[in-house]
Design a protein around this motif. Structure first.
Motif, PDB file in Angstrom:
ATOM      1  N   ALA A  91      -5.025  -3.588   6.355  1.00  0.00           N
ATOM      2  CA  ALA A  91      -4.769  -3.072   7.677  1.00  0.00           C
ATOM      3  C   ALA A  91      -3.341  -2.156   7.339  1.00  0.00           C
ATOM      4  N   GLN A  92      -2.730  -2.465   6.458  1.00  0.00           N
ATOM      5  CA  GLN A  92      -1.485  -1.322   6.152  1.00  0.00           C
ATOM      6  C   GLN A  92      -2.038   0.019   5.369  1.00  0.00           C
ATOM      7  N   CYS A  93      -2.536  -0.479   4.405  1.00  0.00           N
ATOM      8  CA  CYS A  93      -3.840   0.907   4.042  1.00  0.00           C
ATOM      9  C   CYS A  93      -3.887   1.272   4.332  1.00  0.00           C
ATOM     10  N   ARG A  94      -4.570   0.794   6.123  1.00  0.00           N
ATOM     11  CA  ARG A  94      -5.586   1.995   6.953  1.00  0.00           C
ATOM     12  C   ARG A  94      -5.258   2.176   7.592  1.00  0.00           C
ATOM     13  N   MET A 110       1.935   5.406   0.642  1.00  0.00           N
ATOM     14  CA  MET A 110       0.782   4.849  -0.074  1.00  0.00           C
ATOM     15  C   MET A 110       1.097   4.468  -1.072  1.00  0.00           C
ATOM     16  N   GLY A 111       1.670   4.805  -2.314  1.00  0.00           N
ATOM     17  CA  GLY A 111       1.568   4.613  -4.077  1.00  0.00           C
ATOM     18  C   GLY A 111       3.034   3.441  -3.922  1.00  0.00           C
ATOM     19  N   ARG A 112       3.676   3.750  -2.777  1.00  0.00           N
ATOM     20  CA  ARG A 112       4.617   2.418  -3.041  1.00  0.00           C
ATOM     21  C   ARG A 112       4.342   1.345  -2.429  1.00  0.00           C
ATOM     22  N   LEU A 145       1.119   0.567  -2.201  1.00  0.00           N
ATOM     23  CA  LEU A 145       0.616  -0.213  -3.039  1.00  0.00           C
ATOM     24  C   LEU A 145       0.753  -0.580  -4.627  1.00  0.00           C
ATOM     25  N   ARG A 146       1.982  -0.679  -4.785  1.00  0.00           N
ATOM     26  CA  ARG A 146       2.974  -0.992  -6.059  1.00  0.00           C
ATOM     27  C   ARG A 146       3.181  -1.927  -5.560  1.00  0.00           C
ATOM     28  N   ALA A 147       3.722  -1.979  -4.611  1.00  0.00           N
ATOM     29  CA  ALA A 147       4.407  -3.273  -4.084  1.00  0.00           C
ATOM     30  C   ALA A 147       3.373  -4.754  -3.129  1.00  0.00           C
ATOM     31  N   ALA A 148       2.159  -4.169  -3.254  1.00  0.00           N
ATOM     32  CA  ALA A 148       2.059  -4.655  -1.808  1.00  0.00           C
ATOM     33  C   ALA A 148       0.103  -5.420  -3.119  1.00  0.00           C
ATOM     34  N   HIS A 149      -0.083  -4.679  -3.438  1.00  0.00           N
ATOM     35  CA  HIS A 149      -1.338  -4.694  -4.698  1.00  0.00           C
ATOM     36  C   HIS A 149      -1.057  -4.952  -6.421  1.00  0.00           C
ATOM     37  N   SER A 150       0.121  -4.804  -6.878  1.00  0.00           N
ATOM     38  CA  SER A 150       0.115  -5.064  -7.794  1.00  0.00           C
ATOM     39  C   SER A 150       0.110  -6.262  -8.207  1.00  0.00           C
TER      40      SER A 150
END
Length: 50
Positions: free
Chosen positions: A13-16, A41-43, A45-50
């Motif tokens: 949801a946050q990405c959307r 978005m970059g921050r 993605l690194r924080a939530a999806h890596s």
């Protein structure tokens, strides 16, 4: 928090939300805001999806 994608286009949801804000800024010609959303978005993605 890690969100598992259920398909190639699945996003959290946050990405959307970030992506929608980015596209709206581009539509309105607010390039600084669009750039800020890209950085956000970059921050995210690194924080939530890596």
């Amino acid at each position: 928090m890690h969100v598992q994608a259920s398909g190639p286009l699945a996003r959290c949801a946050q990405c959307r939300e970030i992506k929608a804000k980015h596209y709206e800024a581009v539509r309105q010609g607010q390039m600084r805001r669009a750039e800020a959303m890209a950085a956000t978005m970059g921050r995210h993605l690194r924080a939530a999806h890596s």
